[in-house]
Design a protein around this motif. Structure first.
Motif, PDB file in Angstrom:
ATOM      1  N   VAL A 181       0.846  -1.195   0.000  1.00  0.00           N
ATOM      2  CA  VAL A 181       0.000   0.000   0.000  1.00  0.00           C
ATOM      3  C   VAL A 181       0.880   1.243   0.000  1.00  0.00           C
ATOM      4  O   VAL A 181       2.055   1.184   0.327  1.00  0.00           O
TER       5      VAL A 181
ATOM      6  N   PRO B  95      -7.243   4.182   4.162  1.00  0.00           N
ATOM      7  CA  PRO B  95      -7.126   2.730   4.332  1.00  0.00           C
ATOM      8  C   PRO B  95      -7.786   1.931   3.208  1.00  0.00           C
ATOM      9  O   PRO B  95      -8.630   2.428   2.467  1.00  0.00           O
ATOM     10  N   ASP B  96      -7.392   0.665   3.139  1.00  0.00           N
ATOM     11  CA  ASP B  96      -7.952  -0.309   2.204  1.00  0.00           C
ATOM     12  C   ASP B  96      -7.596  -0.024   0.752  1.00  0.00           C
ATOM     13  O   ASP B  96      -8.422  -0.201  -0.148  1.00  0.00           O
ATOM     14  N   SER B  97      -6.373   0.432   0.499  1.00  0.00           N
ATOM     15  CA  SER B  97      -5.915   0.712  -0.871  1.00  0.00           C
ATOM     16  C   SER B  97      -6.887   1.609  -1.614  1.00  0.00           C
ATOM     17  O   SER B  97      -7.217   1.390  -2.773  1.00  0.00           O
ATOM     18  N   SER B  98      -7.347   2.640  -0.932  1.00  0.00           N
ATOM     19  CA  SER B  98      -8.317   3.575  -1.506  1.00  0.00           C
ATOM     20  C   SER B  98      -7.752   4.986  -1.507  1.00  0.00           C
ATOM     21  O   SER B  98      -6.766   5.272  -0.833  1.00  0.00           O
TER      22      SER B  98
ATOM     23  N   THR C 179      -4.519   9.323   0.113  1.00  0.00           N
ATOM     24  CA  THR C 179      -4.646   7.882   0.298  1.00  0.00           C
ATOM     25  C   THR C 179      -5.241   7.612   1.671  1.00  0.00           C
ATOM     26  O   THR C 179      -4.900   8.268   2.653  1.00  0.00           O
TER      27      THR C 179
ATOM     28  N   LYS D 243      -0.276   6.582   3.798  1.00  0.00           N
ATOM     29  CA  LYS D 243      -1.552   7.307   3.883  1.00  0.00           C
ATOM     30  C   LYS D 243      -1.326   8.803   4.033  1.00  0.00           C
ATOM     31  O   LYS D 243      -0.332   9.235   4.584  1.00  0.00           O
TER      32      LYS D 243
ATOM     33  N   THR E 103     -10.075   3.245  -5.846  1.00  0.00           N
ATOM     34  CA  THR E 103      -9.116   2.289  -5.311  1.00  0.00           C
ATOM     35  C   THR E 103      -7.870   2.252  -6.186  1.00  0.00           C
ATOM     36  O   THR E 103      -7.891   2.677  -7.336  1.00  0.00           O
TER      37      THR E 103
END
Length: 125
Positions: free
Chosen positions: A28, A58-61, A56, A31, A71
């Protein structure tokens, strides 16, 4: 009964085995905010492109400047935006805090995105 135990042990053994991912290790991005710009040089200042920046989460979003979400997929040092307004954008990582945008033929475009959070500098101990 014995056959079921052997089969179950075999299935559990497979579940614990990590397989290599084609394209590299799944990772990833750091963030936080990413600012994008056309780089300058010794005589020309960089040109900010805030409409291409993102945050960016969490969760590759990511969150685009208009507030919409999408995403991304990071495999080793390659990043591809897979959904949202930036779907299809591709980048080459230059360290952990700089992304260089790629054209469809994998040549670098004249755009970079830099992580806008605090920079971690090594300290002497």
């Amino acid at each position: 009964m014995k056959r079921m135990v052997v089969l179950a042990a075999g299935v559990l053994g497979l579940a614990g085995t990590a397989q290599a991912v084609p394209g590299g290790k799944l990772m990833v991005l750091i963030k936080g905010g990413w600012t994008c710009e056309v780089p300058g040089d010794a005589t020309i200042m960089p040109v900010a492109r805030p409409e291409l920046g993102f945050e960016t989460i969490p969760d590759s979003s990511y969150v685009a400047p208009d507030g919409s979400r999408g995403t991304y997929l990071r495999l080793a040092d390659k990043v591809t935006f897979t959904s949202g307004v930036f779907a299809g954008r591709r980048f080459q990582m230059d360290g952990e805090e700089i992304l260089r945008e790629l054209a469809p033929d994998d040549k670098q475009l004249n755009l970079r995105c830099v992580h806008a959070g605090p920079v971690s500098l090594p300290t002497s101990g």
